[in-house]
Design a protein around this motif. Structure first.
Motif, PDB file in Angstrom:
ATOM      1  N   ASN A 137       6.116 -12.390   8.986  1.00  0.00           N
ATOM      2  CA  ASN A 137       5.926 -13.526   9.891  1.00  0.00           C
ATOM      3  C   ASN A 137       6.736 -14.768   9.515  1.00  0.00           C
ATOM      4  O   ASN A 137       7.021 -15.597  10.372  1.00  0.00           O
ATOM      5  CB  ASN A 137       4.445 -13.893   9.972  1.00  0.00           C
ATOM      6  N   GLY A 151       3.160 -21.088  12.198  1.00  0.00           N
ATOM      7  CA  GLY A 151       3.693 -19.854  12.764  1.00  0.00           C
ATOM      8  C   GLY A 151       4.927 -20.025  13.630  1.00  0.00           C
ATOM      9  O   GLY A 151       5.875 -19.256  13.540  1.00  0.00           O
ATOM     10  N   GLN A 152       4.918 -21.030  14.495  1.00  0.00           N
ATOM     11  CA  GLN A 152       6.022 -21.164  15.431  1.00  0.00           C
ATOM     12  C   GLN A 152       6.983 -22.258  14.973  1.00  0.00           C
ATOM     13  O   GLN A 152       6.610 -23.156  14.230  1.00  0.00           O
ATOM     14  CB  GLN A 152       5.482 -21.461  16.814  1.00  0.00           C
ATOM     15  N   ARG A 156       1.122 -10.559  13.778  1.00  0.00           N
ATOM     16  CA  ARG A 156       2.466 -10.364  14.321  1.00  0.00           C
ATOM     17  C   ARG A 156       3.189  -9.312  13.497  1.00  0.00           C
ATOM     18  O   ARG A 156       2.779  -9.005  12.389  1.00  0.00           O
ATOM     19  CB  ARG A 156       3.267 -11.668  14.271  1.00  0.00           C
ATOM     20  N   ILE A 157       4.281  -8.793  14.055  1.00  0.00           N
ATOM     21  CA  ILE A 157       5.135  -7.887  13.303  1.00  0.00           C
ATOM     22  C   ILE A 157       6.507  -8.536  13.137  1.00  0.00           C
ATOM     23  O   ILE A 157       6.849  -9.478  13.870  1.00  0.00           O
ATOM     24  CB  ILE A 157       5.246  -6.498  13.977  1.00  0.00           C
ATOM     25  N   LEU A 158       7.282  -8.020  12.204  1.00  0.00           N
ATOM     26  CA  LEU A 158       8.591  -8.617  11.902  1.00  0.00           C
ATOM     27  C   LEU A 158       9.480  -8.777  13.134  1.00  0.00           C
ATOM     28  O   LEU A 158      10.173  -9.758  13.293  1.00  0.00           O
ATOM     29  CB  LEU A 158       9.310  -7.740  10.852  1.00  0.00           C
ATOM     30  N   TYR A 159       9.464  -7.761  13.999  1.00  0.00           N
ATOM     31  CA  TYR A 159      10.488  -7.684  15.039  1.00  0.00           C
ATOM     32  C   TYR A 159      10.166  -8.460  16.311  1.00  0.00           C
ATOM     33  O   TYR A 159      11.007  -8.583  17.186  1.00  0.00           O
ATOM     34  CB  TYR A 159      10.804  -6.215  15.360  1.00  0.00           C
ATOM     35  N   HIS A 160       8.931  -8.930  16.446  1.00  0.00           N
ATOM     36  CA  HIS A 160       8.629  -9.695  17.657  1.00  0.00           C
ATOM     37  C   HIS A 160       8.100 -11.074  17.322  1.00  0.00           C
ATOM     38  O   HIS A 160       7.599 -11.325  16.223  1.00  0.00           O
ATOM     39  CB  HIS A 160       7.630  -8.941  18.544  1.00  0.00           C
ATOM     40  N   TYR A 161       8.216 -11.935  18.320  1.00  0.00           N
ATOM     41  CA  TYR A 161       7.793 -13.325  18.172  1.00  0.00           C
ATOM     42  C   TYR A 161       6.783 -13.629  19.261  1.00  0.00           C
ATOM     43  O   TYR A 161       7.088 -13.482  20.457  1.00  0.00           O
ATOM     44  CB  TYR A 161       9.014 -14.227  18.298  1.00  0.00           C
ATOM     45  N   HIS A 162       5.603 -14.016  18.863  1.00  0.00           N
ATOM     46  CA  HIS A 162       4.545 -14.442  19.778  1.00  0.00           C
ATOM     47  C   HIS A 162       4.409 -13.483  20.965  1.00  0.00           C
ATOM     48  O   HIS A 162       4.097 -12.328  20.740  1.00  0.00           O
ATOM     49  CB  HIS A 162       4.787 -15.896  20.199  1.00  0.00           C
ATOM     50  N   MET A 212      10.963 -13.893  24.228  1.00  0.00           N
ATOM     51  CA  MET A 212      12.321 -14.066  23.701  1.00  0.00           C
ATOM     52  C   MET A 212      12.822 -12.780  23.030  1.00  0.00           C
ATOM     53  O   MET A 212      13.950 -12.344  23.270  1.00  0.00           O
ATOM     54  CB  MET A 212      12.347 -15.219  22.693  1.00  0.00           C
ATOM     55  N   THR A 213      12.003 -12.162  22.196  1.00  0.00           N
ATOM     56  CA  THR A 213      12.487 -11.022  21.406  1.00  0.00           C
ATOM     57  C   THR A 213      12.707  -9.760  22.231  1.00  0.00           C
ATOM     58  O   THR A 213      13.544  -8.932  21.863  1.00  0.00           O
ATOM     59  CB  THR A 213      11.523 -10.705  20.244  1.00  0.00           C
ATOM     60  N   TYR A 256      12.769 -19.423  15.935  1.00  0.00           N
ATOM     61  CA  TYR A 256      11.634 -18.521  15.715  1.00  0.00           C
ATOM     62  C   TYR A 256      10.584 -19.160  14.806  1.00  0.00           C
ATOM     63  O   TYR A 256      10.102 -20.234  15.137  1.00  0.00           O
ATOM     64  CB  TYR A 256      12.134 -17.150  15.256  1.00  0.00           C
ATOM     65  N   GLY A 292       8.233 -20.950  11.618  1.00  0.00           N
ATOM     66  CA  GLY A 292       8.196 -22.325  11.128  1.00  0.00           C
ATOM     67  C   GLY A 292       8.994 -22.609   9.864  1.00  0.00           C
ATOM     68  O   GLY A 292       8.916 -23.713   9.326  1.00  0.00           O
ATOM     69  N   LYS A 317      15.226 -11.646  13.421  1.00  0.00           N
ATOM     70  CA  LYS A 317      15.078 -12.371  14.683  1.00  0.00           C
ATOM     71  C   LYS A 317      16.119 -13.493  14.778  1.00  0.00           C
ATOM     72  O   LYS A 317      16.821 -13.619  15.776  1.00  0.00           O
ATOM     73  CB  LYS A 317      13.655 -12.941  14.801  1.00  0.00           C
ATOM     74  N   PHE A 363      18.359 -13.574  24.255  1.00  0.00           N
ATOM     75  CA  PHE A 363      17.540 -14.178  25.312  1.00  0.00           C
ATOM     76  C   PHE A 363      18.219 -15.415  25.909  1.00  0.00           C
ATOM     77  O   PHE A 363      18.017 -15.737  27.075  1.00  0.00           O
ATOM     78  CB  PHE A 363      16.138 -14.508  24.789  1.00  0.00           C
TER      79      PHE A 363
END
Lengths: 525, 348
Positions: A24, A178-179, A418-424, A428-429, B226, B228, B260, B267
């Protein structure tokens, strides 16, 4: 974070809990691994055997939602064995006696029962953390997304205070945001109870200050959080939602309930894609992405850094700030900003923590707030010398089991992440072919013995029920998760958040208890 | 402090500083293949050799500590001869397909052959031939181009901590491999691309969707959108399009990125992007002008505010938006609409 990201390499011991850092916050996860190679000892407490367990000195595979019991027991051992920092407690804290009283009953044996780990491992964790010269606590949503998330955090803060692990390089209590700009959104007052820099809306002096700065009249009544606003739509109290850059249809608990509310309200959605939320909107506004505008983000270590325009936005899409400004103007507020730096300069005028952070100063390297003036270098570590409130306040807390776990009808605990390859919510991913090749579909991790008892094979699609609804998902049989726990990432629509509970919120932060959902797993055929 | 002389210029450095670091301090460029300031120096490529007065041999500047009174020459005839020899040997086993190699323009081998006028190798002999490993979705590994500098291996083990790749076999057949040569697809590789970023030649290159030459691109330094951590990176732009992302040396990422940040940038220019405002008419979202969209929102705000008060409107701001945008969103809700119903997904 009270400290800086690079501080992980200055800690003797890191207590990592509720954070799957290498997936993450991958680049921070890499730095934790560098620290371990350099001699830092890592303690991991998590319901799943996350990749960093490979690097850990000690792993406590706790049941989801039992962090208060673990922290209390660690403090119990620290006090029992005289590992506390008496001088720090004496000079820099208050409420120690009450803490002592509460943790007394959390013996390692009692907590072992609650957490599902060995009492001796709790002792080892306490000795490692309590015996270290410099120890850091790193945590993430595995701590906060609980019905008692705030109390989980308080229990970790107690642990840091009792050992004096605050206010020095390498130590601290460090939530990983997180974001990309969740820190900045909070700093900027995108919260119902505070203006920028955490200035309370119910403080008269603050209201007066912002009324003068903005030349408007302001309300001193705290507003509604996201989950509360969704409920208020159902209760007919809120009639219109204006959503900018969020996708609550996937990210919020109890998807069916969210859908009902979004369909009921007059909904404006401003985004870069037609997300699951935007599909339900009455008006959709096309926005520029981060690569199509100038500005700043604030990272998890409070560092304000530049974002720069690289390409043009598609069609007639506009940067969000332009859209919001034009709406303001049309609603009768005539302030015009000619460029984003003018907004930033206004932020500096009303936000003491950001006052010294000009675009000029962060041209090549960002600055960490608080930064009260242009001569100030920024603040890598908070609470140096003594806690910023004066005395660090011990907040003794009791372990309370989640209501999700009382029903025999839903005996298995589902936790999310979450997993490594996706975001929220993947908006976007999922636009990158390689990402979709590696992580195309939703899945649910389940232990070998639970799968066997339900006659479920690896890859088999199963039905998962909770009190809110059910979903069908492929089972991924693994030995990294305990028998009565399953894990489902929340990235996919019609997935984990169909099942999660949106009604029971943390009573202080109003955060939903996403990490503990009572579920039942059914074999389909 | 130690004082030494490099190319006749005096420089003061702290004890333990290498000759390479001392030279860098006064702006003298010594070429390197295997050096990376973040890694433990291993001195394997020998391209960074310099002449040290009184020393028996040329010294690898990346591993030799500076000493008091040392006199160093970085481009003497004997140094240049030695570097030419290194390049000659590397080229003896290199495809020399610069005309079509994706790395041209960002290739240290190409740059140094130009700098030292090496057109081709003077050695004849066997050349290594490996199949390209294209099993990773984001990058190719072409061992025929590898010069065995080892940076990919050490970045993966020392910085990234994944340890997916290592050296396999010895002598002529030495190559970079995953365990048991099973290929990247079956390795522990997490596709961070940090090895690709440090490869000095075309052995590790991203799978580009667009054909471009590095000299056609313009780098734009920005902050990753992506998680933080706030990694710094350069968006390489050609013709109003991002064609690659490279890690930058930021305070929180020190030249590292994850899959990422490094590869999931498609995108931005994706065809599915929203390009015009949309308004729901007869149950369907249809294209509209900004004026139509704004007018509808303004009339709804006024109507709802008039009938039910400002607290009947709520705004959700964005943890992906800029600071300035979040500021403006709460100002809109509080100062213009008149409610504190403003939040974002910090809890989710």
């Amino acid at each position: 974070m009270t400290n800086s990201i690079g501080d992980v390499k200055k800690a003797d011991v890191i207590f990592l809990t509720g954070s799957n850092t290498t997936e993450n916050h991958p680049v921070m996860g890499a730095q934790i691994r560098q620290a371990v190679k350099n001699g830092t000892k890592l303690i991991v407490a998590d319901p799943r055997e996350i990749p960093l367990v490979r690097d850990a000195e000690l792993f406590l595979q706790i049941k989801p939602g039992t962090s208060v019991a673990l922290s209390n027991a660690m403090i119990n051992v620290i006090l029992e064995e005289g590992l506390e920092n008496k001088e720090y407690i004496e000079n820099n804290t208050e409420g120690f006696d009450q803490l002592k009283e509460v943790v007394a009953k959390y013996t390692p044996e009692a907590a072992a029962e609650i957490c599902g780990v060995a009492a001796e491992d709790i002792r080892k964790a306490a000795r490692l953390y309590g015996g270290a010269g410099v120890a850091s606590i790193l945590y993430c949503m595995g701590i906060t997304q609980h019905h008692n998330g705030t109390e989980n955090v308080m229990s970790l803060s107690n642990l840091a205070l009792v050992t004096g692990n605050l206010g020095k390089e390498g130590s601290g209590v460090n939530p990983l945001r997180g974001q990309n700009n969740v820190q900045g959104a909070c700093d900027m007052g995108a919260l119902p109870n505070v203006f920028t820099g955490y200035q309370a809306v119910n403080n008269e002096a603050v209201i007066k200050k912002f009324e003068a700065a903005w030349e408007v009249e302001l309300s001193n009544k705290p507003g509604k959080t996201v989950p509360e606003a969704i409920h208020a739509v159902e209760a007919d109290e809120v009639k219109m939602l204006y959503i900018f850059g969020e996708n609550p249809m996937v990210s919020d608990p109890d998807q069916h309930h969210v859908e009902t509310a979004l369909k009921k309200a007059f909904l404006v959605v401003q985004d870069i894609f037609l997300t699951e939320t935007a599909e339900l909107a009455d008006v959709v506004l096309p926005a520029a992405s981060y690569a199509e505008k100038d500005g700043t983000f604030s990272n998890t270590e409070r560092r304000v850094q530049r974002v720069r325009k690289a390409v043009d936005a598609p069609g007639v899409a506009k940067p969000d700030w332009v859209i919001i400004m034009e709406l303001m103007n049309r609603l009768g507020y005539n302030k015009v900003y000619n460029n984003i730096e003018e907004i930033h300069d206004e932020i500096r005028q009303v936000t003491p923590q950001y006052a010294g952070i000009s675009y000029k100063r962060i041209e090549s390297n960002g600055i960490q707030w608080p930064c009260p003036n242009e001569e100030h270098p920024g603040t890598p570590t908070l609470h140096v010398g003594k806690p910023s409130r004066g005395l660090g306040l011990f907040k003794p807390v009791e372990y309370v089991m989640s209501e999700e776990l009382v029903s025999e009808e839903f005996p298995v605990i589902m936790t999310t992440g979450r997993i490594l390859y996706h975001y929220h919510t993947r908006s976007m991913t999922n636009k990158t072919e390689g990402i979709n090749k590696i992580a195309p579909d939703n899945f649910m991790e389940i232990s070998g013995s639970l799968a066997e008892s339900l006659d479920i094979a690896d890859g088999e699609v199963v039905r998962v029920h909770s009190r809110r609804g059910h979903v069908e998902v492929a089972a991924r049989v693994t030995d990294t998760i305990e028998d009565n726990v399953v894990f489902m990432p929340f990235h996919w629509a019609d997935g984990a958040n169909v099942l999660t509970n949106g009604d029971v919120l943390d009573k202080l932060s109003k955060t939903p208890g996403l990490k503990v959902t009572g579920v039942r797993i059914e074999k389909i055929s | 402090m130690i004082t030494l002389t490099i190319n006749g210029l005096e420089v003061q450095v702290e004890e333990g500083t290498t000759i390479l670091q001392a030279a860098k301090k006064i702006g003298i460029d010594i070429p390197t293949f295997c050096h990376d300031p973040r890694l433990v120096p291993h001195g394997s490529c020998r391209i960074c050799v310099v002449e040290v007065e009184g020393a028996r041999n040329l010294q690898a500047s990346c591993t030799t500590p500076a000493a008091q009174g040392m006199k160093v020459t970085t481009e003497s005839d004997v140094v240049v001869e030695s570097r030419k020899g290194v390049l000659d040997l590397i080229l003896a086993n290199h495809p020399l397909d610069c005309l079509t190699c994706q790395k041209a323009g960002r290739c240290t081998l190409q740059d140094l052959c130009y700098r030292y006028d090496i057109k081709e190798s003077s050695f004849e002999g066997e050349r290594k031939e490996y199949e390209i490993d294209d099993s990773n979705p984001f990058y190719y590994s072409d061992q025929s181009k590898c010069i065995l500098c080892g940076k990919c291996v050490y970045v993966c083990s020392q910085l990234q901590g994944t340890e997916a790749i290592g050296f396999a076999e010895r002598g002529f057949t030495t190559h970079i491999a995953t365990p048991f040569d099973k290929g990247l697809e079956h390795s522990t590789c997490v596709s961070c691309g940090n090895c690709v970023a440090v490869c000095p030649v075309g052995a590790l290159v991203p799978k580009s969707k667009t054909k471009f030459r590095y000299w056609e691109t313009k780098p734009v330094r920005t902050t990753c959108s992506y998680c933080g951590v706030g990694c710094q990176m350069d968006l390489l732009v050609k013709d109003n399009k991002i064609v690659e992302v490279l890690p930058a040396d930021g305070p929180s990422n020190h030249g590292l990125l994850c899959v990422k940040g490094r590869f999931a940038y498609n995108f931005v220019g994706h065809p599915d992007r929203l390009k015009t405002p949309l308004i729901r008419k007869d149950g369907e979202l249809v294209e509209a002008s900004w004026d139509e969209a704004y007018d509808l929102i303004v009339s709804k705000v006024n109507e709802i505010k008039g009938e039910f008060g400002p607290d009947a409107i709520a705004g959700f701001s964005s943890a992906r938006g800029l600071n300035e945008e979040n500021y403006l969103m709460q100002k809109l809700m509080r100062g213009v609409i008149g409610t504190n119903n403003i939040d974002h997904c910090a809890r989710l």
